[in-house]
Design a protein around this motif. Structure first.
Motif, PDB file in Angstrom:
ATOM      1  N   ARG A  41       0.848  -1.188   0.000  1.00 47.93           N
ATOM      2  CA  ARG A  41       0.000   0.000   0.000  1.00 47.93           C
ATOM      3  C   ARG A  41       0.888   1.245   0.000  1.00 47.93           C
ATOM      4  O   ARG A  41       2.101   1.160   0.218  1.00 47.93           O
ATOM      5  CB  ARG A  41      -0.928   0.018   1.213  1.00 47.93           C
ATOM      6  N   GLU A  44       1.855   5.161   4.921  1.00 53.42           N
ATOM      7  CA  GLU A  44       0.925   6.059   5.615  1.00 53.42           C
ATOM      8  C   GLU A  44       1.507   7.448   5.841  1.00 53.42           C
ATOM      9  O   GLU A  44       0.758   8.405   6.064  1.00 53.42           O
ATOM     10  CB  GLU A  44       0.489   5.453   6.951  1.00 53.42           C
ATOM     11  N   ALA A  96     -14.029   0.274   1.628  1.00 52.25           N
ATOM     12  CA  ALA A  96     -12.639   0.292   1.163  1.00 52.25           C
ATOM     13  C   ALA A  96     -12.527   1.038  -0.161  1.00 52.25           C
ATOM     14  O   ALA A  96     -11.558   1.768  -0.399  1.00 52.25           O
ATOM     15  CB  ALA A  96     -12.113  -1.134   1.022  1.00 52.25           C
ATOM     16  N   ARG A 101      -8.723   2.754  -0.428  1.00 53.86           N
ATOM     17  CA  ARG A 101      -7.696   1.927   0.213  1.00 53.86           C
ATOM     18  C   ARG A 101      -7.133   0.952  -0.825  1.00 53.86           C
ATOM     19  O   ARG A 101      -7.378  -0.245  -0.787  1.00 53.86           O
ATOM     20  CB  ARG A 101      -8.291   1.194   1.416  1.00 53.86           C
ATOM     21  N   CYS A 103      -4.385  -1.191  -2.956  1.00 53.96           N
ATOM     22  CA  CYS A 103      -3.177  -1.946  -2.684  1.00 53.96           C
ATOM     23  C   CYS A 103      -2.757  -2.691  -3.939  1.00 53.96           C
ATOM     24  O   CYS A 103      -3.501  -2.749  -4.930  1.00 53.96           O
ATOM     25  CB  CYS A 103      -3.355  -2.913  -1.511  1.00 53.96           C
ATOM     26  N   THR A 140      -8.272  -3.442   3.967  1.00 56.43           N
ATOM     27  CA  THR A 140      -8.939  -2.843   5.118  1.00 56.43           C
ATOM     28  C   THR A 140      -8.417  -3.491   6.394  1.00 56.43           C
ATOM     29  O   THR A 140      -7.545  -4.362   6.342  1.00 56.43           O
ATOM     30  CB  THR A 140     -10.473  -2.998   5.016  1.00 56.43           C
ATOM     31  N   ARG A 151      -5.416  -7.112   9.155  1.00 56.48           N
ATOM     32  CA  ARG A 151      -5.588  -6.509   7.840  1.00 56.48           C
ATOM     33  C   ARG A 151      -5.989  -7.595   6.843  1.00 56.48           C
ATOM     34  O   ARG A 151      -5.695  -8.768   7.042  1.00 56.48           O
ATOM     35  CB  ARG A 151      -4.305  -5.810   7.392  1.00 56.48           C
TER      36      ARG A 151
END
Length: 213
Positions: A41, A44, A96, A101, A103, A140, A151
């Motif tokens: 991903r 953050e 999601a 979100r 990935c 998620t 996760r």
């Protein structure tokens, strides 16, 4: 649809093709729904302006998305693939999708059933150029009974009825589908895309770049 695949577990390949490090040990070489495997991903803290922060981070999670409202993780057995046509509205995936979100699931190969002989023959599918696949997905987090967060991730799929390679797989009367395999140069853009920008990436991978192994 893809219910099992070989994840990329080679650290050199993960660093070279996806720009990530620190793969946890003891991951299974073939994953089925509910198994834990790697996904990538956007980091953050990627937008804080610190050059020391990498753009991507490697995580591990359950293959099969577990939404926050799920009672247990068994739902992963049904949520390992998300149809691109309905992902925005299905209860398991819509949050999601709305939160972008995104990935990438790094895969050495995927497996699909070949029914052309009249019986199911599991078939290993790879890229013809020898590179790993970067499969577009959503991720998620789900709070487990012990309070820890698990996760999870799902692979996005598109229709493949007219795909020169993938139309040969699955039962003759079934709709043909395939996972969304990103072009290498799209990785950064996919991980940063907004919900409105996301559908651009949801398309078939070129048939000439796919082969059986």
């Amino acid at each position: 649809m893809c219910s099992n695949y070989d994840p990329v577990l080679d650290k050199t390949k993960l660093r070279t093709h996806f720009g990530v490090e620190d793969l946890p040990p003891d991951l299974k070489p073939r994953l089925w729904p509910g198994y834990v495997g790697p996904f990538i991903r956007k980091h953050e803290f990627a937008d804080v302006g610190d050059e020391a922060v990498p753009k991507h981070e490697l995580m591990v999670g359950s293959f099969g998305l577990i939404p926050h409202w799920a009672k247990d993780e068994k739902i992963a057995r049904q949520t390992y693939n998300a149809r691109s046509e309905t992902v925005h509205e299905k209860p398991s995936f819509r949050d999601a999708w709305r939160l972008a979100r995104h990935c990438i699931i790094p895969a050495e190969a995927i497996f699909e059933p070949d029914w052309r002989s009249g019986k199911c023959t599991p078939t290993r599918i790879v890229r013809t150029d020898g590179k790993p696949m970067g499969i577009a997905g959503l991720w998620t987090g789900w709070k487990q009974p012990n309070g820890e967060v698990l996760r999870s991730f799902t692979m996005l799929t598109v229709n493949a009825d007219d795909h020169a390679f993938m139309r040969s797989y699955h039962k003759p009367d079934d709709e043909k589908r395939m996972v969304v395999i990103l072009q290498d140069e799209e990785y950064d853009a996919w991980l940063s895309a907004s919900p409105d920008e996301s559908r651009y990436f949801l398309r078939q991978f070129p048939s000439e770049l796919m082969a059986t192994d």
